[in-house]
Motif scaffolding. Structure first.
Motif, mmCIF file in Angstrom:
data_model
loop_
_atom_site.group_PDB
_atom_site.id
_atom_site.type_symbol
_atom_site.label_atom_id
_atom_site.label_comp_id
_atom_site.label_asym_id
_atom_site.label_seq_id
_atom_site.Cartn_x
_atom_site.Cartn_y
_atom_site.Cartn_z
ATOM 1 N N ASP A 118 99.589 175.620 28.175
ATOM 2 C CA ASP A 118 100.581 174.682 27.641
ATOM 3 C C ASP A 118 100.080 173.258 27.814
ATOM 4 O OD1 ASP A 118 102.555 176.621 26.932
ATOM 5 O OD2 ASP A 118 102.969 176.862 29.069
ATOM 6 N N TYR A 119 100.111 172.492 26.734
ATOM 7 C CA TYR A 119 99.678 171.097 26.736
ATOM 8 C C TYR A 119 100.870 170.210 26.376
ATOM 9 C CZ TYR A 119 94.902 172.941 26.312
ATOM 10 O OH TYR A 119 93.727 173.605 26.503
ATOM 11 N N SER A 120 100.963 169.058 26.998
ATOM 12 C CA SER A 120 101.942 168.047 26.598
ATOM 13 C C SER A 120 101.276 166.693 26.764
ATOM 14 C CB SER A 120 103.215 168.128 27.438
ATOM 15 O OG SER A 120 102.919 167.878 28.796
ATOM 16 N N GLY A 121 101.644 165.745 25.913
ATOM 17 C CA GLY A 121 101.010 164.444 26.018
ATOM 18 C C GLY A 121 101.571 163.438 25.043
ATOM 19 N N THR A 122 100.811 162.362 24.910
ATOM 20 C CA THR A 122 101.211 161.230 24.079
ATOM 21 C C THR A 122 100.059 160.823 23.177
ATOM 22 O OG1 THR A 122 102.641 160.439 25.848
ATOM 23 C CG2 THR A 122 102.087 158.859 24.135
ATOM 24 N N ILE A 123 100.368 160.567 21.915
ATOM 25 C CA ILE A 123 99.390 160.058 20.966
ATOM 26 C C ILE A 123 99.348 158.534 21.121
ATOM 27 C CG2 ILE A 123 98.801 159.824 18.522
ATOM 28 C CD1 ILE A 123 100.363 162.464 18.097
ATOM 29 N N ALA A 124 98.141 157.971 21.182
ATOM 30 C CA ALA A 124 97.986 156.519 21.331
ATOM 31 C C ALA A 124 98.576 155.795 20.124
ATOM 32 C CB ALA A 124 96.501 156.166 21.474
ATOM 33 N N GLU A 125 98.956 154.542 20.324
ATOM 34 C CA GLU A 125 99.559 153.757 19.240
ATOM 35 C C GLU A 125 98.649 153.654 18.032
ATOM 36 O OE1 GLU A 125 101.590 150.107 20.120
ATOM 37 O OE2 GLU A 125 102.145 150.841 22.100
ATOM 38 N N ASP A 126 97.318 153.590 18.243
ATOM 39 C CA ASP A 126 96.394 153.512 17.112
ATOM 40 C C ASP A 126 96.121 154.880 16.491
ATOM 41 O OD1 ASP A 126 94.660 154.783 18.862
ATOM 42 O OD2 ASP A 126 93.206 153.148 18.930
ATOM 43 N N ALA A 127 96.707 155.940 17.058
ATOM 44 C CA ALA A 127 96.607 157.313 16.563
ATOM 45 C C ALA A 127 95.189 157.866 16.579
ATOM 46 C CB ALA A 127 97.203 157.430 15.161
ATOM 47 N N ASN A 128 94.301 157.283 17.346
ATOM 48 C CA ASN A 128 92.922 157.750 17.413
ATOM 49 C C ASN A 128 92.603 158.503 18.690
ATOM 50 O OD1 ASN A 128 91.974 156.903 14.869
ATOM 51 N ND2 ASN A 128 91.958 154.807 15.604
ATOM 52 N N SER A 129 93.580 158.655 19.561
ATOM 53 C CA SER A 129 93.371 159.445 20.774
ATOM 54 C C SER A 129 94.728 159.944 21.271
ATOM 55 C CB SER A 129 92.682 158.618 21.862
ATOM 56 O OG SER A 129 93.496 157.557 22.278
ATOM 57 N N MET A 130 94.656 160.922 22.165
ATOM 58 C CA MET A 130 95.861 161.427 22.805
ATOM 59 C C MET A 130 95.461 161.966 24.168
ATOM 60 S SD MET A 130 96.559 164.651 20.341
ATOM 61 C CE MET A 130 95.202 165.578 19.675
ATOM 62 N N SER A 131 96.423 162.006 25.075
ATOM 63 C CA SER A 131 96.137 162.497 26.422
ATOM 64 C C SER A 131 97.422 163.010 27.048
ATOM 65 C CB SER A 131 95.542 161.385 27.282
ATOM 66 O OG SER A 131 96.451 160.314 27.415
ATOM 67 N N GLY A 132 97.251 163.812 28.091
ATOM 68 C CA GLY A 132 98.414 164.355 28.751
ATOM 69 C C GLY A 132 98.032 165.335 29.837
ATOM 70 N N ASN A 133 98.869 166.343 30.027
ATOM 71 C CA ASN A 133 98.678 167.343 31.073
ATOM 72 C C ASN A 133 98.653 168.737 30.465
ATOM 73 O OD1 ASN A 133 98.910 165.593 33.498
ATOM 74 N ND2 ASN A 133 100.897 165.176 32.583
ATOM 75 N N TRP A 134 97.893 169.653 31.094
ATOM 76 C CA TRP A 134 97.874 171.047 30.698
ATOM 77 C C TRP A 134 98.295 171.897 31.883
ATOM 78 C CZ3 TRP A 134 94.809 174.253 33.546
ATOM 79 C CH2 TRP A 134 93.736 173.698 34.225
ATOM 80 N N ARG A 135 98.759 173.109 31.583
ATOM 81 C CA ARG A 135 99.207 174.031 32.637
ATOM 82 C C ARG A 135 98.986 175.473 32.175
ATOM 83 N NH1 ARG A 135 102.000 173.967 37.054
ATOM 84 N NH2 ARG A 135 102.599 171.814 36.885
ATOM 85 N N MET A 151 96.317 159.663 11.574
ATOM 86 C CA MET A 151 97.622 159.640 10.919
ATOM 87 C C MET A 151 97.486 159.802 9.406
ATOM 88 S SD MET A 151 99.471 159.666 13.484
ATOM 89 C CE MET A 151 101.075 159.600 12.743
ATOM 90 N N ALA A 152 96.479 159.181 8.793
ATOM 91 C CA ALA A 152 96.284 159.335 7.352
ATOM 92 C C ALA A 152 95.925 160.781 7.021
ATOM 93 C CB ALA A 152 95.190 158.383 6.857
ATOM 94 N N ASP A 153 95.093 161.410 7.847
ATOM 95 C CA ASP A 153 94.723 162.803 7.638
ATOM 96 C C ASP A 153 95.944 163.721 7.751
ATOM 97 O OD1 ASP A 153 92.852 164.962 7.251
ATOM 98 O OD2 ASP A 153 92.953 165.328 9.415
ATOM 99 N N LEU A 154 96.762 163.516 8.784
ATOM 100 C CA LEU A 154 97.966 164.326 8.957
ATOM 101 C C LEU A 154 98.930 164.110 7.800
ATOM 102 C CD1 LEU A 154 99.662 166.285 10.602
ATOM 103 C CD2 LEU A 154 100.481 164.330 11.934
ATOM 104 N N LYS A 155 99.104 162.861 7.385
ATOM 105 C CA LYS A 155 100.003 162.568 6.262
ATOM 106 C C LYS A 155 99.535 163.276 4.993
ATOM 107 C CE LYS A 155 101.885 158.803 3.504
ATOM 108 N NZ LYS A 155 101.872 157.369 3.228
ATOM 109 N N ASN A 156 98.239 163.232 4.717
ATOM 110 C CA ASN A 156 97.705 163.907 3.528
ATOM 111 C C ASN A 156 97.935 165.402 3.600
ATOM 112 O OD1 ASN A 156 96.827 161.572 2.309
ATOM 113 N ND2 ASN A 156 94.792 161.682 3.214
ATOM 114 N N ARG A 157 97.720 166.006 4.766
ATOM 115 C CA ARG A 157 97.915 167.447 4.916
ATOM 116 C C ARG A 157 99.385 167.828 4.736
ATOM 117 N NH1 ARG A 157 93.617 170.386 7.261
ATOM 118 N NH2 ARG A 157 91.875 169.037 7.767
ATOM 119 N N LEU A 158 100.288 167.013 5.279
ATOM 120 C CA LEU A 158 101.712 167.302 5.127
ATOM 121 C C LEU A 158 102.148 167.175 3.671
ATOM 122 C CD1 LEU A 158 103.119 165.556 8.306
ATOM 123 C CD2 LEU A 158 103.017 168.012 7.865
#
Length: 98
Positions: free
Chosen positions: A44-61, A80-87
Protein backbone atom coordinates in the motif's frame (compact mmCIF):
# COMPACT_ATOMS: atom_id res chain seq x y z
CA UNK A 1 -4.44 21.75 -8.13
CA UNK A 2 -5.65 20.87 -11.62
CA UNK A 3 -9.02 22.38 -12.42
CA UNK A 4 -9.82 19.91 -15.19
CA UNK A 5 -10.27 16.71 -13.14
CA UNK A 6 -9.90 16.61 -9.34
CA UNK A 7 -10.13 12.80 -9.15
CA UNK A 8 -8.87 9.98 -11.35
CA UNK A 9 -9.06 6.23 -10.83
CA UNK A 10 -6.00 4.27 -11.92
CA UNK A 11 -6.04 0.57 -12.80
CA UNK A 12 -2.88 -0.54 -14.53
CA UNK A 13 -1.47 -3.98 -15.26
CA UNK A 14 2.31 -3.86 -15.22
CA UNK A 15 4.50 -5.93 -17.55
CA UNK A 16 6.48 -7.62 -14.76
CA UNK A 17 3.50 -9.50 -13.37
CA UNK A 18 1.89 -7.04 -11.01
CA UNK A 19 -1.26 -4.94 -10.83
CA UNK A 20 -1.67 -1.38 -9.57
CA UNK A 21 -5.01 0.07 -8.44
CA UNK A 22 -5.55 3.41 -6.81
CA UNK A 23 -6.78 6.95 -7.04
CA UNK A 24 -5.64 10.54 -7.27
CA UNK A 25 -7.69 13.15 -5.44
CA UNK A 26 -6.34 16.65 -5.85
CA UNK A 27 -2.64 16.26 -5.04
CA UNK A 28 -3.12 13.16 -2.85
CA UNK A 29 -2.34 9.74 -4.29
CA UNK A 30 -3.10 6.26 -2.93
CA UNK A 31 -2.51 2.97 -4.66
CA UNK A 32 -1.95 -0.71 -3.99
CA UNK A 33 0.51 -2.85 -5.92
CA UNK A 34 0.09 -6.63 -6.05
CA UNK A 35 2.68 -8.93 -7.59
CA UNK A 36 0.81 -11.64 -9.44
CA UNK A 37 3.50 -14.33 -9.29
CA UNK A 38 6.05 -13.66 -6.56
CA UNK A 39 4.32 -12.39 -3.40
CA UNK A 40 0.81 -12.69 -1.97
CA UNK A 41 1.17 -9.53 0.14
CA UNK A 42 -0.04 -6.23 -1.35
CA UNK A 43 2.05 -3.07 -0.98
CA UNK A 44 0.00 0.00 0.00
CA UNK A 45 1.34 3.41 -1.05
CA UNK A 46 0.09 6.85 -0.03
CA UNK A 47 1.59 10.22 -0.80
CA UNK A 48 1.44 13.66 -2.30
CA UNK A 49 2.04 14.88 -5.84
CA UNK A 50 4.33 17.95 -5.97
CA UNK A 51 2.80 21.27 -7.03
CA UNK A 52 4.74 21.16 -10.32
CA UNK A 53 3.35 17.62 -10.89
CA UNK A 54 6.80 16.28 -11.77
CA UNK A 55 7.37 14.23 -8.64
CA UNK A 56 5.53 12.53 -5.81
CA UNK A 57 6.51 11.00 -2.49
CA UNK A 58 5.02 9.34 0.51
CA UNK A 59 4.98 6.15 2.57
CA UNK A 60 4.57 2.46 1.72
CA UNK A 61 3.44 -0.43 3.91
CA UNK A 62 3.30 -4.22 3.61
CA UNK A 63 0.92 -5.43 6.29
CA UNK A 64 1.90 -4.31 9.80
CA UNK A 65 5.54 -5.42 9.72
CA UNK A 66 7.21 -3.50 6.89
CA UNK A 67 7.04 0.15 5.92
CA UNK A 68 9.17 2.94 4.52
CA UNK A 69 9.29 6.02 2.35
CA UNK A 70 9.07 6.19 -1.44
CA UNK A 71 9.45 8.84 -4.12
CA UNK A 72 9.07 9.03 -7.87
CA UNK A 73 10.27 11.68 -10.34
CA UNK A 74 9.13 12.47 -13.85
CA UNK A 75 11.98 13.03 -16.29
CA UNK A 76 11.41 15.88 -18.75
CA UNK A 77 7.73 15.07 -19.22
CA UNK A 78 4.60 16.88 -18.13
CA UNK A 79 2.74 14.46 -15.83
CA UNK A 80 -0.48 16.45 -15.61
CA UNK A 81 -0.71 17.01 -19.39
CA UNK A 82 -0.13 13.29 -19.97
CA UNK A 83 -2.80 12.30 -17.43
CA UNK A 84 -5.24 14.85 -18.87
CA UNK A 85 -4.72 13.49 -22.40
CA UNK A 86 -5.24 9.90 -21.22
CA UNK A 87 -8.43 10.82 -19.36
CA UNK A 88 -9.79 12.70 -22.37
CA UNK A 89 -9.04 9.74 -24.65
CA UNK A 90 -10.25 7.23 -22.03
CA UNK A 91 -7.11 5.22 -22.61
CA UNK A 92 -6.04 2.95 -19.69
CA UNK A 93 -3.18 4.46 -17.72
CA UNK A 94 -0.21 2.11 -17.39
CA UNK A 95 2.81 2.21 -15.15
CA UNK A 96 6.18 0.54 -15.53
CA UNK A 97 8.53 -0.28 -12.70
CA UNK A 98 12.16 -1.30 -12.92
Amino acid sequence: MPAWHPRADVRAPIEIGSQVRGEVVGRSIRFTKRYLTSSPNPIDYSGTIAEDANSMSGNWRIGWLYSGKWEAHRSNQDLMADLKNRLEQKVPTTANTP
